[in-house]
Design a protein around this motif. Structure first.
Motif, mmCIF file in Angstrom:
data_model
loop_
_atom_site.group_PDB
_atom_site.id
_atom_site.type_symbol
_atom_site.label_atom_id
_atom_site.label_comp_id
_atom_site.label_asym_id
_atom_site.label_seq_id
_atom_site.Cartn_x
_atom_site.Cartn_y
_atom_site.Cartn_z
ATOM 1 N N LEU A 182 44.073 56.109 51.633
ATOM 2 C CA LEU A 182 45.333 56.439 50.957
ATOM 3 C C LEU A 182 45.135 57.498 49.876
ATOM 4 O O LEU A 182 46.083 58.157 49.475
ATOM 5 N N GLY A 183 43.919 57.622 49.371
ATOM 6 C CA GLY A 183 43.650 58.573 48.296
ATOM 7 C C GLY A 183 43.331 57.918 46.972
ATOM 8 O O GLY A 183 43.176 58.602 45.958
ATOM 9 N N ALA A 184 43.218 56.583 46.960
ATOM 10 C CA ALA A 184 42.875 55.878 45.722
ATOM 11 C C ALA A 184 41.390 56.062 45.411
ATOM 12 O O ALA A 184 40.570 56.238 46.312
ATOM 13 N N LYS A 185 41.075 56.005 44.134
ATOM 14 C CA LYS A 185 39.690 56.152 43.685
ATOM 15 C C LYS A 185 39.180 54.822 43.133
ATOM 16 O O LYS A 185 39.922 54.093 42.463
ATOM 17 N N LEU A 186 37.918 54.538 43.406
ATOM 18 C CA LEU A 186 37.296 53.307 42.923
ATOM 19 C C LEU A 186 37.087 53.382 41.421
ATOM 20 O O LEU A 186 36.421 54.285 40.927
ATOM 21 N N ASP A 187 37.682 52.453 40.694
ATOM 22 C CA ASP A 187 37.486 52.362 39.249
ATOM 23 C C ASP A 187 36.237 51.555 38.918
ATOM 24 O O ASP A 187 35.579 51.812 37.927
ATOM 25 N N GLY A 188 35.955 50.547 39.738
ATOM 26 C CA GLY A 188 34.794 49.712 39.493
ATOM 27 C C GLY A 188 34.908 48.384 40.203
ATOM 28 O O GLY A 188 35.852 48.136 40.961
ATOM 29 N N VAL A 189 33.933 47.517 39.953
ATOM 30 C CA VAL A 189 33.890 46.194 40.567
ATOM 31 C C VAL A 189 33.871 45.156 39.463
ATOM 32 O O VAL A 189 33.032 45.214 38.557
ATOM 33 N N LEU A 190 34.826 44.231 39.533
ATOM 34 C CA LEU A 190 34.856 43.105 38.595
ATOM 35 C C LEU A 190 33.987 42.010 39.185
ATOM 36 O O LEU A 190 34.322 41.418 40.204
ATOM 37 N N ARG A 191 32.855 41.760 38.541
ATOM 38 C CA ARG A 191 31.882 40.796 39.059
ATOM 39 C C ARG A 191 32.315 39.372 38.730
ATOM 40 O O ARG A 191 32.831 39.097 37.654
ATOM 41 N N SER A 192 32.092 38.449 39.667
ATOM 42 C CA SER A 192 32.487 37.041 39.509
ATOM 43 C C SER A 192 33.915 36.939 38.980
ATOM 44 O O SER A 192 34.207 36.207 38.036
ATOM 45 N N HIS A 193 34.806 37.640 39.620
ATOM 46 C CA HIS A 193 36.176 37.786 39.152
ATOM 47 C C HIS A 193 37.076 36.593 39.474
ATOM 48 O O HIS A 193 37.934 36.235 38.682
ATOM 49 N N GLN A 194 36.889 35.989 40.664
ATOM 50 C CA GLN A 194 37.756 34.889 41.071
ATOM 51 C C GLN A 194 36.972 33.855 41.857
ATOM 52 O O GLN A 194 36.026 34.194 42.568
ATOM 53 N N ILE A 195 37.424 32.593 41.741
ATOM 54 C CA ILE A 195 36.886 31.526 42.581
ATOM 55 C C ILE A 195 37.875 31.333 43.719
ATOM 56 O O ILE A 195 39.055 31.073 43.490
ATOM 57 N N LEU A 196 37.400 31.477 44.942
ATOM 58 C CA LEU A 196 38.268 31.370 46.114
ATOM 59 C C LEU A 196 38.447 29.912 46.528
ATOM 60 O O LEU A 196 37.746 29.018 46.058
ATOM 61 N N ALA A 197 39.399 29.680 47.437
ATOM 62 C CA ALA A 197 39.734 28.325 47.877
ATOM 63 C C ALA A 197 38.526 27.594 48.463
ATOM 64 O O ALA A 197 38.405 26.378 48.324
ATOM 65 N N ASP A 198 37.601 28.338 49.097
ATOM 66 C CA ASP A 198 36.423 27.698 49.680
ATOM 67 C C ASP A 198 35.299 27.500 48.664
ATOM 68 O O ASP A 198 34.220 27.040 49.004
ATOM 69 N N GLY A 199 35.548 27.873 47.399
ATOM 70 C CA GLY A 199 34.548 27.705 46.342
ATOM 71 C C GLY A 199 33.655 28.910 46.128
ATOM 72 O O GLY A 199 32.910 28.961 45.151
ATOM 73 N N SER A 200 33.708 29.888 47.048
ATOM 74 C CA SER A 200 32.880 31.082 46.850
ATOM 75 C C SER A 200 33.469 31.921 45.725
ATOM 76 O O SER A 200 34.643 31.798 45.368
ATOM 77 N N ILE A 201 32.631 32.764 45.154
ATOM 78 C CA ILE A 201 33.049 33.590 44.022
ATOM 79 C C ILE A 201 33.245 35.018 44.504
ATOM 80 O O ILE A 201 32.373 35.600 45.151
ATOM 81 N N ARG A 202 34.401 35.560 44.169
ATOM 82 C CA ARG A 202 34.781 36.890 44.631
ATOM 83 C C ARG A 202 34.460 37.941 43.588
ATOM 84 O O ARG A 202 34.840 37.825 42.427
ATOM 85 N N ASP A 203 33.776 39.000 44.033
ATOM 86 C CA ASP A 203 33.697 40.241 43.274
ATOM 87 C C ASP A 203 34.873 41.083 43.756
ATOM 88 O O ASP A 203 35.121 41.188 44.961
ATOM 89 N N THR A 204 35.618 41.682 42.842
ATOM 90 C CA THR A 204 36.837 42.412 43.180
ATOM 91 C C THR A 204 36.650 43.907 42.969
ATOM 92 O O THR A 204 36.316 44.340 41.865
ATOM 93 N N ALA A 205 36.862 44.685 44.024
ATOM 94 C CA ALA A 205 36.843 46.147 43.921
ATOM 95 C C ALA A 205 38.220 46.597 43.455
ATOM 96 O O ALA A 205 39.234 46.196 44.026
ATOM 97 N N VAL A 206 38.252 47.402 42.387
ATOM 98 C CA VAL A 206 39.505 47.869 41.799
ATOM 99 C C VAL A 206 39.624 49.375 42.006
ATOM 100 O O VAL A 206 38.717 50.130 41.643
ATOM 101 N N TYR A 207 40.754 49.791 42.583
ATOM 102 C CA TYR A 207 41.043 51.196 42.845
ATOM 103 C C TYR A 207 42.324 51.572 42.103
ATOM 104 O O TYR A 207 43.145 50.711 41.788
ATOM 105 N N SER A 208 42.517 52.858 41.864
ATOM 106 C CA SER A 208 43.762 53.292 41.236
ATOM 107 C C SER A 208 44.173 54.669 41.717
ATOM 108 O O SER A 208 43.370 55.435 42.261
ATOM 109 N N ILE A 209 45.458 54.953 41.499
ATOM 110 C CA ILE A 209 46.027 56.284 41.661
ATOM 111 C C ILE A 209 46.833 56.545 40.403
ATOM 112 O O ILE A 209 47.624 55.693 39.970
ATOM 113 N N LEU A 210 46.615 57.699 39.782
ATOM 114 C CA LEU A 210 47.322 58.072 38.558
ATOM 115 C C LEU A 210 48.521 58.946 38.883
ATOM 116 O O LEU A 210 48.561 59.612 39.916
#
Length: 194
Positions: A148-176
């Motif tokens: 789409l043209g979005a750029k990676l801002d970074g990765v939020l480490r250990s950002h969320q606990i998922l329903a199965d108990g695993s821990i999600r790292d979240t990739a964050v992108y943006s468009i200005l």
């Protein structure tokens, strides 16, 4: 509301405000591809669809605006998407909670849906930026966001606990907002090439 909950229509798809009347069609749509079985994706199963829609509607105030994605060619609902984490005081929002039937993946559907959402956000609402967030291991989603043209801002480490108990790292992108004219041209060219 800063973002109005109104239909948005393009050449290939129509974004319609989500309602409980869409549950059955969404159940049919999610069956095609069974995306709820992907461990890194947050997609409802057919059985979970009524509560998924109800939860989305209960949050559809100033913080979320949810849509179904309807194919103009077939007339069928082929997925969902929404604005969320809406911050009018900062002129920003996120786009996500997007999933599609397998039949429309890698077609103009996602490109046009995002074009409609971004046009509305930047041109009608005067947003300064938008964000996309996805699981670090959701490589298909990350590639689609990058196309789409979005750029990676970074990765939020250990950002969320998922329903199965695993821990999600979240990739964050943006468009200005300053990038929007080039992104819009890019997306329109992609759709014209189809």
């Amino acid at each position: 509301m800063w973002i109005q909950n109104t239909p948005l229509e393009g050449r290939y798809i129509r974004l319609e405000p989500l309602s409980m009347e869409h549950v059955e069609e969404l159940q049919d749509a999610v069956e095609d591809g069974q995306s709820w079985k992907l461990w890194y994706a947050n997609v409802p199963s057919p059985e979970q669809m009524p509560s998924y829609v109800q939860k989305a509607l209960s949050k559809s105030t100033d913080d979320q605006v949810a849509y179904v994605v309807r194919s103009i060619a077939s007339g069928h609902i082929v997925g969902t998407t929404r604005y969320y984490d809406i911050k009018p005081e900062h002129k920003r929002a996120s786009i996500g909670y997007t999933w599609y039937s397998a039949a429309v993946r890698r077609t103009p559907v996602n490109t046009e849906a995002k074009l409609l959402l971004m046009e509305n956000l930047f041109e009608q609402c005067g947003a300064l930026s938008l964000e996309f967030k996805t699981h670090f291991f959701n490589h298909a989603s990350r590639k689609a966001i990058e196309r789409l043209g979005a750029k990676l801002d970074g990765v939020l480490r250990s950002h969320q606990i998922l329903a199965d108990g695993s821990i999600r790292d979240t990739a964050v992108y943006s468009i200005l907002a300053s990038e929007w004219p080039a992104v819009r041209n890019h997306l329109k060219a992609k759709l014209t090439a189809r």
